[in-house]
Design an enzyme around this catalytic site. Structure first.
Site, short mmCIF file in Angstrom:
data_model
loop_
_atom_site.label_atom_id
_atom_site.label_comp_id
_atom_site.label_asym_id
_atom_site.label_seq_id
_atom_site.Cartn_x
_atom_site.Cartn_y
_atom_site.Cartn_z
N THR A 37 11.37 14.68 2.60
CA THR A 37 12.04 14.62 3.91
C THR A 37 13.57 14.59 3.78
O THR A 37 14.11 13.97 2.87
CB THR A 37 11.58 13.35 4.66
N ALA A 54 0.35 -14.60 24.35
CA ALA A 54 1.78 -14.79 24.05
C ALA A 54 2.00 -15.15 22.58
O ALA A 54 3.00 -14.76 21.98
CB ALA A 54 2.35 -15.88 24.95
N GLU A 104 3.66 11.25 6.38
CA GLU A 104 2.61 12.09 5.77
C GLU A 104 1.86 12.92 6.84
O GLU A 104 0.64 13.01 6.84
CB GLU A 104 1.65 11.24 4.94
N ARG A 161 0.85 -1.20 0.00
CA ARG A 161 0.00 0.00 0.00
C ARG A 161 0.88 1.25 0.00
O ARG A 161 0.59 2.22 -0.70
CB ARG A 161 -0.95 -0.02 1.20
N PHE A 189 8.59 10.15 -4.20
CA PHE A 189 8.41 11.52 -3.70
C PHE A 189 9.48 11.83 -2.66
O PHE A 189 9.54 11.17 -1.62
CB PHE A 189 7.02 11.56 -3.07
N GLY A 190 10.31 12.81 -2.95
CA GLY A 190 11.41 13.12 -2.04
C GLY A 190 11.28 14.49 -1.41
O GLY A 190 11.65 15.51 -2.02
N TRP A 245 14.48 8.69 4.26
CA TRP A 245 13.19 8.03 4.52
C TRP A 245 12.28 8.08 3.29
O TRP A 245 11.08 8.30 3.41
CB TRP A 245 12.48 8.64 5.74
#
Ligand SMILES: Cc1cc2nc3c(=O)[nH]c(=O)nc-3n(C[C@H](O)[C@H](O)[C@H](O)COP(=O)(O)OP(=O)(O)OC[C@H]3O[C@@H](n4cnc5c(N)ncnc54)[C@H](O)[C@@H]3O)c2cc1C
Length: 397
Positions: A127, A341, A364, A85, A124-125, A157
């Site tokens: 950060t 557990a 985001e 996703r 998409f860059g 990231w």
């Protein structure tokens, strides 16, 4: 008239993605997550199913479905794993829809069309090591040199850092103007001076590819400036309106996965002579998951409705993203709790859900940023002004 029905086409789309996830993702997830392996074939298969441009108009190589169809794809994909996703979020939500909204006709033909067909992958860059929530703190620069811009700096990231062919990258063309001096560029992986490196040791989304981008005197032709000089901040924020929508929809899918695993376990596991699903405190966790799912979906599909109409939806999308991701994070925590557990080991998928549910509360727009945005809207400190370019309304065939 309000209409809560999905169309037949949307129902078929959901079934297609669900079958794909059941057959081609879920059987491998434990191994891919353990190995930290991102399988690029999944994106190829999604392209074969025409899903890499599901809501991109047909004239640009997409399927021409509405924005809530994109939400359905994201919901169903994250039922499989957050990694895939996330890939669709950056490829369609953050990149392709941004090209659709802000690109010139030439840019759309060159970059959007192959992306919508899934022949090329977009990312998409924004950060940087010293700039996340505080976007204006970025230090990547783009200096005009003849017919080109020369980019220098570093991003971190970045989802699909080693996979994507095209990146929308934000850099200062005029630092003195603060956020009004940021511009957006379309950068190709093959441009000399560009390199990427994956981040190891992530808490979750281990089957996803996330990492750094480096720009060492990358020469970008002026034709690859997206929007106008100084419009980068607005472009980044409008891209996030679309990315956040996909993240919120995906969170609904994660809650579905938590419910599926928990309901199954509630019927299998017995304590004090009865199925654990018969204990009221366990029922409370199941009820909270269901409430979270239904409330989140309403917020997501309302945001999709506004997108379909071509209306601004920053406020509604932010609310959907904040609430859905928080509910998903809580649902995953409760799913582990219900498994006792056993939930603490990777014998069951719920520990992966818990690890995966954390990043969407951070990326985001962190939980805190969305909380502040919502308060500011209510208090009248924040208003959305019309944008020079709006995301095109969905055109029903
Ligand atoms: C798996 C993953 C994938 C990602 N993919 C991408 C991608 O594809 N492209 C991309 O550009 N980025 C991506 N990111 C980066 C992500 O968008 C940033 O991590 C996010 O914007 C937060 O920035 P930060 O990590 O620098 O945190 P910071 O901004 O440093 O925040 C640190 C803490 O301070 C809080 N805080 C900050 N400012 C305020 C304030 N004003 N008031 C109250 N609290 C505040 C935050 O909420 C947070 O809790 C990804 C991150 C992850 C984890």
């Amino acid at each position: 008239m309000m209409n809560f029905d999905f169309t037949q086409e949307q129902e078929m789309l959901r079934q297609t993605v669900r079958k794909f996830v059941d057959k081609e993702i879920l059987p491998h997830m434990k191994e891919w997550d353990e190995r930290g392996y991102f399988d690029p074939n999944i994106l190829k298969r999604l392209a074969e199913l025409n899903l890499m441009g599901v809501c991109i108009p047909e004239q640009y190589g997409g399927m021409g479905m509405d924005y809530n169809s994109l939400a359905i794809v994201c919901e169903e994909l994250e039922r499989g794993d957050t990694a895939f996703r996330t890939a669709v979020s950056v490829h369609i939500g953050l990149n392709s829809l941004t090209l659709l909204q802000w690109g010139t006709e030439e840019q759309k033909q060159k970059y959007l069309v192959p992306q919508a067909k899934g022949e090329k992958i977009g990312a998409f860059g924004l950060t940087e090591p010293n700039a996340g929530s505080d976007v204006a703190a970025i230090s990547t620069t783009a200096v005009r040199d003849g017919d080109d811009y020369i980019l220098n700096g570093q991003k971190t990231w970045i989802s699909l850092c080693d996979i994507a062919d095209h990146f929308i990258v934000f850099a200062y063309t005029d630092k003195s103007k603060k956020h009004r001096g940021i511009s957006a560029f379309i950068v190709e992986r093959t441009m000399p001076g560009f390199s990427s490196r994956a981040i190891k040791g992530k808490l979750g989304i281990r089957a996803g590819n996330t990492g750094e981008l480096f720009f060492d005197n990358v020469r970008v032709p002026k034709e690859n400036l997206l929007g106008e000089e100084g419009e980068g901040f607005k472009i980044a924020m409008s891209a996030l309106d679309n990315g956040r929508f996909t993240v919120a929809a995906g969170a609904c899918g994660l809650i579905m996965a938590c419910l599926e695993a928990s309901v199954k376990y509630c019927h299998e596991r017995k304590t004090f002579g009865k199925e654990i699903g018969r204990h009221q405190l366990v029922q409370q966790m199941i009820a909270n998951m269901e409430a979270g799912l239904q409330m989140s979906r309403l917020l997501v599909y309302k945001a999709g409705f506004l997108k379909n109409k071509g209306r601004r939806n920053t406020r509604e999308t932010s609310l959907a993203k904040w609430i859905a991701c928080d509910f998903a994070n809580k649902a995953a925590d409760d799913a582990v709790q219900i498994h006792g557990a056993y939930g603490y080991s990777n014998e069951y998928p719920v520990e992966r859900y818990l690890r995966n549910s954390k990043a969407p509360v951070i990326y985001e727009g962190t939980r805190e940023i969305h909380t502040i945005m919502q308060a500011e809207y209510v208090l009248g400190y924040r208003q959305d002004k019309p944008l020079r370019n709006m995301l095109p309304a969905w055109e029903e065939k």
